[in-house]
Design a protein around this motif. Sequence first.
Motif, PDB file in Angstrom:
ATOM      1  N   PRO A 174      34.480 -22.872  -2.760  1.00 38.08           N
ATOM      2  CA  PRO A 174      35.262 -21.884  -2.029  1.00 38.08           C
ATOM      3  C   PRO A 174      34.868 -20.491  -2.471  1.00 38.08           C
ATOM      4  N   ARG A 175      34.926 -19.597  -1.518  1.00 33.84           N
ATOM      5  CA  ARG A 175      34.593 -18.224  -1.854  1.00 33.84           C
ATOM      6  C   ARG A 175      35.817 -17.373  -1.615  1.00 33.84           C
ATOM      7  N   VAL A 176      36.058 -16.465  -2.509  1.00 33.82           N
ATOM      8  CA  VAL A 176      37.207 -15.583  -2.404  1.00 33.82           C
ATOM      9  C   VAL A 176      36.702 -14.160  -2.537  1.00 33.82           C
ATOM     10  N   ALA A 177      37.139 -13.308  -1.623  1.00 32.96           N
ATOM     11  CA  ALA A 177      36.767 -11.900  -1.751  1.00 32.96           C
ATOM     12  C   ALA A 177      37.993 -11.107  -2.151  1.00 32.96           C
ATOM     13  N   LEU A 178      37.809 -10.084  -2.963  1.00 29.78           N
ATOM     14  CA  LEU A 178      38.919  -9.183  -3.269  1.00 29.78           C
ATOM     15  C   LEU A 178      38.378  -7.781  -3.481  1.00 29.78           C
ATOM     16  N   TYR A 179      39.277  -6.810  -3.391  1.00 32.70           N
ATOM     17  CA  TYR A 179      38.896  -5.427  -3.651  1.00 32.70           C
ATOM     18  C   TYR A 179      39.303  -5.078  -5.075  1.00 32.70           C
ATOM     19  N   VAL A 180      38.356  -4.495  -5.819  1.00 29.76           N
ATOM     20  CA  VAL A 180      38.611  -4.179  -7.214  1.00 29.76           C
ATOM     21  C   VAL A 180      38.486  -2.671  -7.413  1.00 29.76           C
ATOM     22  N   GLN A 181      39.474  -2.107  -8.095  1.00 30.25           N
ATOM     23  CA  GLN A 181      39.383  -0.694  -8.460  1.00 30.25           C
ATOM     24  C   GLN A 181      39.586  -0.580  -9.965  1.00 30.25           C
ATOM     25  N   SER A 182      38.650   0.079 -10.623  1.00 28.21           N
ATOM     26  CA  SER A 182      38.779   0.288 -12.059  1.00 28.21           C
ATOM     27  C   SER A 182      39.454   1.629 -12.303  1.00 28.21           C
ATOM     28  N   PRO A 236      54.690  -4.666   6.553  1.00 25.74           N
ATOM     29  CA  PRO A 236      56.007  -4.533   5.952  1.00 25.74           C
ATOM     30  C   PRO A 236      55.976  -4.077   4.493  1.00 25.74           C
ATOM     31  N   ARG A 237      54.812  -4.173   3.820  1.00 23.29           N
ATOM     32  CA  ARG A 237      54.755  -3.795   2.402  1.00 23.29           C
ATOM     33  C   ARG A 237      53.317  -3.434   2.059  1.00 23.29           C
ATOM     34  N   PRO A 238      53.130  -2.771   0.902  1.00 24.24           N
ATOM     35  CA  PRO A 238      51.768  -2.414   0.493  1.00 24.24           C
ATOM     36  C   PRO A 238      50.902  -3.666   0.322  1.00 24.24           C
ATOM     37  N   LEU A 239      49.595  -3.465   0.202  1.00 26.94           N
ATOM     38  CA  LEU A 239      48.680  -4.595   0.012  1.00 26.94           C
ATOM     39  C   LEU A 239      49.093  -5.415  -1.212  1.00 26.94           C
ATOM     40  N   ASP A 240      48.968  -6.736  -1.098  1.00 23.75           N
ATOM     41  CA  ASP A 240      49.279  -7.600  -2.234  1.00 23.75           C
ATOM     42  C   ASP A 240      48.189  -7.464  -3.296  1.00 23.75           C
ATOM     43  N   ARG A 241      48.571  -7.784  -4.544  1.00 28.51           N
ATOM     44  CA  ARG A 241      47.625  -7.613  -5.657  1.00 28.51           C
ATOM     45  C   ARG A 241      47.518  -8.895  -6.469  1.00 28.51           C
ATOM     46  N   TYR A 242      46.438  -8.990  -7.239  1.00 25.43           N
ATOM     47  CA  TYR A 242      46.273 -10.117  -8.152  1.00 25.43           C
ATOM     48  C   TYR A 242      46.622  -9.673  -9.571  1.00 25.43           C
ATOM     49  N   GLU A 243      47.270 -10.560 -10.327  1.00 23.47           N
ATOM     50  CA  GLU A 243      47.358 -10.316 -11.764  1.00 23.47           C
ATOM     51  C   GLU A 243      45.938 -10.494 -12.315  1.00 23.47           C
ATOM     52  N   TYR A 244      45.646  -9.907 -13.499  1.00 16.18           N
ATOM     53  CA  TYR A 244      44.292 -10.068 -14.032  1.00 16.18           C
ATOM     54  C   TYR A 244      44.332 -10.170 -15.538  1.00 16.18           C
ATOM     55  N   LYS A 245      43.242 -10.668 -16.081  1.00 11.97           N
ATOM     56  CA  LYS A 245      43.092 -10.683 -17.538  1.00 11.97           C
ATOM     57  C   LYS A 245      41.627 -10.414 -17.849  1.00 11.97           C
ATOM     58  N   ILE A 246      41.375  -9.960 -19.066  1.00 14.02           N
ATOM     59  CA  ILE A 246      39.994  -9.713 -19.482  1.00 14.02           C
ATOM     60  C   ILE A 246      39.732 -10.555 -20.715  1.00 14.02           C
ATOM     61  N   GLY A 303      39.458   2.816 -15.428  1.00 12.19           N
ATOM     62  CA  GLY A 303      38.951   3.183 -16.749  1.00 12.19           C
ATOM     63  C   GLY A 303      39.526   2.267 -17.807  1.00 12.19           C
ATOM     64  N   GLY A 304      38.741   2.033 -18.820  1.00 13.63           N
ATOM     65  CA  GLY A 304      39.203   1.161 -19.899  1.00 13.63           C
ATOM     66  C   GLY A 304      39.435  -0.246 -19.389  1.00 13.63           C
ATOM     67  N   ARG A 305      40.574  -0.794 -19.721  1.00 14.61           N
ATOM     68  CA  ARG A 305      40.848  -2.180 -19.326  1.00 14.61           C
ATOM     69  C   ARG A 305      41.872  -2.240 -18.202  1.00 14.61           C
ATOM     70  N   LYS A 306      42.003  -1.103 -17.474  1.00 13.18           N
ATOM     71  CA  LYS A 306      43.005  -1.078 -16.401  1.00 13.18           C
ATOM     72  C   LYS A 306      42.332  -1.220 -15.028  1.00 13.18           C
ATOM     73  N   PHE A 307      42.859  -2.165 -14.248  1.00 11.22           N
ATOM     74  CA  PHE A 307      42.303  -2.442 -12.928  1.00 11.22           C
ATOM     75  C   PHE A 307      43.415  -2.620 -11.907  1.00 11.22           C
ATOM     76  N   THR A 308      43.048  -2.433 -10.627  1.00  8.85           N
ATOM     77  CA  THR A 308      43.914  -2.931  -9.558  1.00  8.85           C
ATOM     78  C   THR A 308      43.055  -3.842  -8.700  1.00  8.85           C
ATOM     79  N   LEU A 309      43.575  -5.061  -8.430  1.00 12.94           N
ATOM     80  CA  LEU A 309      42.840  -6.044  -7.629  1.00 12.94           C
ATOM     81  C   LEU A 309      43.640  -6.324  -6.365  1.00 12.94           C
TER      82      LEU A 309
END
Lengths: 460, 178
Positions: free
Chosen positions: B85-93, B143-153, B95-101
């Motif tokens: 399976p392939r999953v696409a997501l949008y990633v924004q860094s 009805p709401r902002p884009l959904d996000r993924y939790e993440y870990k590094i 800086g450091g270890r902070k991201f929004t997916l």
Amino acid sequence: MSRLLDWFQERLATREQLTRFLYRRLPEGTTWWHTLGSAALFLILLQTLTGFFLAFYYVPSPEHAYDSLVYIQNEVPLGRYVRGLHYWGASLTVVVVFLHLLRVFFMGAYKYPRELSWVVGVFLFLLVMLFGFTGYLLPWDQKAYWATVVGTHIAGTAPLAGDYLWRILQGGVEVGARTLGRFYAAHVLILPAVLFAFILVHVSMVIYQGIAPTPKGGLGRIRREDYDRLYEESKGRGETFFEHLLRDGVVAFLLLLVLVWMAAAWKVPMEEVADPTSTTYVPRPEWYFYFLFEFLWGFPGKWIPVATFWIPLAAVLLLVLLPFYDRTPGRSPLARPMASGVATVALAAIVFLTYQGATAPAPPREGAAVPAEAQALPPELAKGREVFEAQGCSACHVVKGVGSAAGPDLTRAGARRDAGWLKRFIKDPPAVRPGSEMPAFSELPEEDLDALARYLASLK
Amino acid sequence: MRPDTSTPAMTPGRRHFITVALGAISTAIAAIIGVPLAGFFALPALKRSERRWLEVGPVSDFVEGPIQKVLAKPLVAQVWPHETPRVALYVQSHGGRKFTLYHIHCTHVGCPVRWNAQAGRFFSPCHGGVFDKDGRVLAGPPPRPLDRYEYKIEKGVLYAGRLYKVNEKLEFREWHHA
């Protein structure tokens, strides 16, 4: 031969049964409109048969579904034709079943004593739509995949249990292998079993009660206590089912010719293989769901469930319960202007929304060729056109038939507003026109704003 | 008019007993067949343990600022082993270890949103939904902002986990699938 017939006659009284079935009297004035039910049955049987044969080659897994379809289309002799019959037959079935529903509604045929036939018939109509919904995931192309993402998402907006419904429909948190398995099992096993059980009941009731009388003359209004007498009298003047069967046969044959022509002449649309990672695909449903898709425009934010759940629920209940709240004696459409009026308005709305959906301009695809009119622009306007494209304006605005119609069509923007007004508006729409839904583009550089406004003002 | 069903042995008590017994047997048959089949059908869809991590890529691949579309690789196949399976997501860094997916599906009816870097906005191709670079709704019916993924590094690699919904202030509201 006759010994064989006698053998059956002794055991099953075949002759009497056949005579009773074929030579039963129909009410007076049975018309060509009364062939729509048998036409629907004919098409459903044809769908079943072509479905059987498609199942020989089709493989319901995301890895193979698309390739098996390509194989059917390109390698199997007559594959394109057989798939064409099933594909176009589906659309034809939806049309004929819907026309049958309209015929029964406008002739008041759902009234006493055929209330249950109507209720079962509405369920048959919904089942046919479910066949459409489950069937078009099976090719596993882009249209199939994204229409199903949207379809299951819509189911997920149902109040309370929406999330569960969504996951149970999909078989998980996304459209994937289990979704395809579910839709396949539903499409080829469960729905057909339920459909034919309902058809059996529906057809038995028509035979038991006889076809509804044409609401003409004295039969335009029938009080319940007069029904049996009037119906018997009408049958005394009518023809036999055997005579009507010729009409059914002619209609079935003509429909078959139409379908054969469609399957032979028209290509079945087939898009790229499903790609869940695509962000450039523009999802659109099959044409018979356009009206629902278009309907969603009017219900933003917290109103979404009104369009996706409450209104559809109310519509289904209104249809199913129709014979129980409409108990007036009028059967002719003219004898009950209220019912006919409401139905005509609803019908017009569905036709209008379907038309809207069919003709809706789509946002330009990524990497699409620059439209000829944009290439021919003089340099002072070309810059504005570039800004228009770069800023994604066509995601909400149509110019000369390209773009999406969320906001106003800008094909003649310059005829209504000058460049100065347009610039001020784009920078901060609510300040210029309170209540405007357009997002502000205040971060655009001044020169881009000027160029964009000049370009839009030139559209006349 | 009720048909005459009395026989010498068929007392009202006996008829009542047979009715109750048949009802009980039918219910038992339906339950013995139906309950496992219902579980067979629904449980795989509702399974919680299937929350799997997606490998998004080395943290060093992401420069601060621009939003990137990334194809992520699930660590465990979703249904059967051969499936890819392939999953696409949008990633924004940040800086450091902070991201929004961000999830690529519009929160209206699930059409794939397209990130337009020049406009700095996400556009949905279906009903005119527009989101800003933080996923807030700018226009249209969502009805709401884009959904996000939790993440870990872990060991310098970014992983995406469960999906969640956010409120207008972009604060966590609830997990996407309860």
